[in-house]
Scaffold this active site. Sequence first.
Site, PDB file in Angstrom:
ATOM      1  N   GLU A   1       0.807  -1.220   0.000  1.00 38.07           N
ATOM      2  CA  GLU A   1       0.000   0.000   0.000  1.00 38.07           C
ATOM      3  C   GLU A   1       0.840   1.270   0.000  1.00 38.07           C
ATOM      4  O   GLU A   1       0.416   2.310  -0.496  1.00 38.07           O
ATOM      5  CB  GLU A   1      -0.967   0.004   1.180  1.00 38.07           C
ATOM      6  CG  GLU A   1      -2.116  -1.012   1.057  1.00 38.07           C
ATOM      7  CD  GLU A   1      -1.750  -2.402   1.553  1.00 38.07           C
ATOM      8  OE1 GLU A   1      -0.550  -2.646   1.841  1.00 38.07           O
ATOM      9  OE2 GLU A   1      -2.656  -3.255   1.660  1.00 38.07           O
TER      10      GLU A   1
ATOM     11  N   GLN B   1      -9.013  -6.382  11.937  1.00 38.79           N
ATOM     12  CA  GLN B   1      -8.481  -5.357  11.036  1.00 38.79           C
ATOM     13  C   GLN B   1      -9.083  -3.972  11.268  1.00 38.79           C
ATOM     14  O   GLN B   1      -9.277  -3.208  10.341  1.00 38.79           O
ATOM     15  CB  GLN B   1      -8.638  -5.777   9.566  1.00 38.79           C
ATOM     16  CG  GLN B   1      -7.816  -7.032   9.270  1.00 38.79           C
ATOM     17  CD  GLN B   1      -7.613  -7.289   7.790  1.00 38.79           C
ATOM     18  OE1 GLN B   1      -8.495  -7.001   6.986  1.00 38.79           O
ATOM     19  NE2 GLN B   1      -6.467  -7.855   7.460  1.00 38.79           N
TER      20      GLN B   1
ATOM     21  N   LYS C   1     -17.539  -0.559   6.246  1.00 36.34           N
ATOM     22  CA  LYS C   1     -17.978  -1.500   5.216  1.00 36.34           C
ATOM     23  C   LYS C   1     -19.476  -1.421   4.939  1.00 36.34           C
ATOM     24  O   LYS C   1     -19.920  -1.538   3.796  1.00 36.34           O
ATOM     25  CB  LYS C   1     -17.598  -2.926   5.623  1.00 36.34           C
ATOM     26  CG  LYS C   1     -17.849  -3.927   4.508  1.00 36.34           C
ATOM     27  CD  LYS C   1     -17.182  -5.262   4.746  1.00 36.34           C
ATOM     28  CE  LYS C   1     -17.393  -6.169   3.533  1.00 36.34           C
ATOM     29  NZ  LYS C   1     -16.782  -7.491   3.715  1.00 36.34           N
TER      30      LYS C   1
ATOM     31  N   MET D   1      24.502   8.312   2.083  1.00 30.14           N
ATOM     32  CA  MET D   1      24.336   9.580   2.790  1.00 30.14           C
ATOM     33  C   MET D   1      24.610   9.405   4.282  1.00 30.14           C
ATOM     34  O   MET D   1      25.187  10.272   4.929  1.00 30.14           O
ATOM     35  CB  MET D   1      22.934  10.138   2.547  1.00 30.14           C
ATOM     36  CG  MET D   1      22.733  11.531   3.083  1.00 30.14           C
ATOM     37  SD  MET D   1      23.953  12.691   2.430  1.00 30.14           S
ATOM     38  CE  MET D   1      23.068  13.390   1.043  1.00 30.14           C
TER      39      MET D   1
HETATM   40  C1  LIG Z   1      12.506   5.322   5.080  1.00 31.37           C
HETATM   41  C2  LIG Z   1      13.802   5.951   5.446  1.00 31.37           C
HETATM   42  N1  LIG Z   1      14.614   5.372   6.359  1.00 31.37           N
HETATM   43  C3  LIG Z   1      15.801   5.931   6.665  1.00 31.37           C
HETATM   44  C4  LIG Z   1      16.203   7.100   6.076  1.00 31.37           C
HETATM   45  C5  LIG Z   1      17.554   7.727   6.434  1.00 31.37           C
HETATM   46  N2  LIG Z   1      18.449   7.751   5.260  1.00 31.37           N
HETATM   47  C6  LIG Z   1      18.626   8.850   4.504  1.00 31.37           C
HETATM   48  S1  LIG Z   1      19.630   8.595   3.211  1.00 31.37           S
HETATM   49  C7  LIG Z   1      19.905   6.996   3.633  1.00 31.37           C
HETATM   50  C8  LIG Z   1      20.782   6.118   2.814  1.00 31.37           C
HETATM   51  C9  LIG Z   1      20.205   5.792   1.484  1.00 31.37           C
HETATM   52  O1  LIG Z   1      20.987   4.823   0.865  1.00 31.37           O
HETATM   53  P1  LIG Z   1      20.886   4.568  -0.685  1.00 31.37           P
HETATM   54  O2  LIG Z   1      19.468   4.431  -1.083  1.00 31.37           O
HETATM   55  O3  LIG Z   1      21.778   3.450  -1.059  1.00 31.37           O
HETATM   56  O4  LIG Z   1      21.385   5.942  -1.307  1.00 31.37           O
HETATM   57  P2  LIG Z   1      22.857   6.586  -1.336  1.00 31.37           P
HETATM   58  O5  LIG Z   1      22.908   7.593  -0.255  1.00 31.37           O
HETATM   59  O6  LIG Z   1      23.830   5.484  -1.131  1.00 31.37           O
HETATM   60  O7  LIG Z   1      22.944   7.197  -2.682  1.00 31.37           O
HETATM   61  C10 LIG Z   1      19.196   6.681   4.801  1.00 31.37           C
HETATM   62  C11 LIG Z   1      19.229   5.377   5.465  1.00 31.37           C
HETATM   63  C12 LIG Z   1      15.313   7.678   5.146  1.00 31.37           C
HETATM   64  N3  LIG Z   1      15.591   8.831   4.541  1.00 31.37           N
HETATM   65  N4  LIG Z   1      14.145   7.092   4.834  1.00 31.37           N
END
Ligand SMILES: Cc1ncc(C[n+]2csc(CCOP(=O)(O)OP(=O)(O)O)c2C)c(N)n1
Lengths: 574, 163
Positions: free
Chosen positions: A51, A114, A163, A482
């Site tokens: 979803e 649910q 529902k 990041m």
């Molecule tokens: C749902 C969610 N969980 C955690 C984060 C924290 N967060 C921000 S960037 C990142 C890393 C993302 O990794 P990737 O998709 O491999 O991208 P990259 O930075 O390596 O390009 C995380 C864990 C987030 N933004 N969203």
Amino acid sequence: MELLSGADMIARFLKDEGVEYIYGYPGGAALHIYDALFRQDDVKHILVRHEQAATHAADGYARASGKPGTVLVTSGPGATNAVTGIATAYMDSIPMVVLCGQVASHLIGEDAFQETDIIGVTRPIVKHSFSIRHPSEIPTVLKKAYYLAASGRPGPVVVDIPKDMTAPTERYEYVYPKKVKLRSYNPVTRGHTGQIKKAVDMMLKARRPVFYTGGGVVTGQACEGLTDLVQRLGYPITTTLMGIGAYPQNDRQSLGWLGMHGSFESNMAMHHADLIIAIGARFDDRVTNNTSKFCPTAKIIHVDIDPSSISKTVRADVPIVGPAGSVIDEMISLVQGREPANPEALGEWWDKIEGWREDRRGKLYEPAEPGEPLKPQQVIETICRMTRGEAFVTTDVGQHQMFAAQYYKFDKPNRFITSGGLGTMGFGFPAAMGIKLSYPDDDVVCITGEGSFQMMMQELSTCKQFGVGVKIVNLNNGSLGMVRQWQDLNYKSRHAHSYMESLPDFQKLIEAYGFTALKVERPEDLEPALERAFANKDELVFLDIYVDPREHVYPMQVPLGSMRDMLLSKTERT
Amino acid sequence: MRHIISILMENEPGALSRVVGLFSQRNFNIESLNVAPTEDSTLSRLTVTTVGDDRVIEQITKQLNKLIDVVKLVDLTEGNHIERELMLVKVKALGAQRDEVKRTADIFRAQIVDVTPSVYTVQITGDAGKLDAFLQAMAPIGILEVARTGVSGISRGDKILSL
Ligand SMILES: Cc1ncc(C[n+]2csc(CCOP(=O)(O)OP(=O)(O)O)c2C)c(N)n1
Ligand SMILES: [Mg+2]
């Protein structure tokens, strides 16, 4: 007079409202509605695999088209799975209507199977919500939902539908309500003329002005007006991440986007400005950095349709509550026939800005040496060139998102589609799916990372079922890049759980769904792979591109500093 | 500064929770809150007292106004206004205390509305300051229970908060 069941009213209403696609997932409490959808052909239902993806797909569509997206989920887990997507839309003011099945009225409050109080759960992340109390109110409530979602400052609206409200045996008169009125909701249609005059006088007298515009200009469909106004005055403009493309980025007056990873010249210009003309932007912390050090010499004009956005974090000197479009038009007519009062000062201002630009030219990143892995920046530049800067680009969240925003140049609005406010990993792929379904002739590229993609990769199955030909570019750095960057900078490179062990073989994974995947490890393989990927508009292609895992995103504002306090590379800072 | 904000809102299920939720979501403070239907059965009136500097109060009123269920609101403290709260207090009333309670109640123009051999229940109305002062006066005698309605208010003169 037509008698319809609640479920049939919903299907019929969606058709009358002009909804083409809804994204959803069935379950007990929504089954009457699904049955009604089955018995008609006007509204197409896209069955997602989670979803959350339904909400992101609807959201992507809404960002690309400017029209509300529609989601249908069942009660309990169906509704709670949609929560992240609702919050994502809320933070970026995206119009969306989420129809949630609910247990039958007589069971509410009994912890029925649910049952979740989804109105309660989503209360802080919706523009408004409704609970249907009688089948006959379905048409008006739905009309209100769409009206609220799309008007004023847009946002998601949840409609909870017990529902029994959709029971096939209970039929009521159906009339499509062309209009609804809510006595407590009257979004402004124009700004205060006196304030606009005052603003324009300040604009003409400014010596170091900067336009700072945001998503409100895009949602307000005011990009043409903005471009006209900015060009008449000849002033520099920077946008927020959400405002990218509102003004052509390839134009000389565009400084790019601003904030934490914004361009050097944008952040410098903001810091040194004497007048900031903010339109449809909200001075959030990823833009301003430390508000107490924010733009010390600037007066601030702030135009926003939402009064609560004005002076929320940074005090406005000239607040103007109104929609970007009409305020900009009024500004244009007031500027007409007048010239800025300080051409010399403006000339010096531009010299300064060009100086900042020149400072960083050719230094934004270090291209890969022979034998080194590809640089993510270089990949984005190549994609931009090969799609002539015209693709819809969605992103997930992380370094790849910032690189996409920095190195793909957009001349049009509604093309850069990203979760700005909530920063939701998993957003990009389903959003791309929602866009591609409504824009089949366009290139839709999802730029993602191996971390983010794995949060919503089940949607490959949806793409297979509905033949959705998005291009997925996985900037594979083998890490939560990041997070790793922050750990490099703030935690002495202690990489606590920011690595990605046990990555799947993406090629095999994609092929398991019957799609093509190409692995790109060497720079010389990049262009051929992209050519292959973009050869056929209808085909989903996945590019697994191995990029340099040591790369950082720069510029990067220094925490607690002003806008001009930036790291410019691993070794330089302002 | 302390502000009294009176809100007319749709008499709909969920409206109250949106208002209250807003305060916790945005870290605004609520000192007291009172809500009841009005002469127009489609509207309720909610009065909230809160504390904050000008910037916070501006945000509170703007955010409240943004709620779809909020029809109108007024910050009563911006003008002349009447502020009232009703309080019921149970106090110990044995022997000499009975006279003492009665005398203090009279001074505050409070009424004794229920009596047992050992307890008086006193009703008092006024602004929050008066009620606080009454509690202070009663404290040495022995307060057993306090029920306050929270502040309600209305502006002085011809100004009206209505549709
Ligand atoms: C749902 C969610 N969980 C955690 C984060 C924290 N967060 C921000 S960037 C990142 C890393 C993302 O990794 P990737 O998709 O491999 O991208 P990259 O930075 O390596 O390009 C995380 C864990 C987030 N933004 N969203
Ligand atoms: Mg990564």
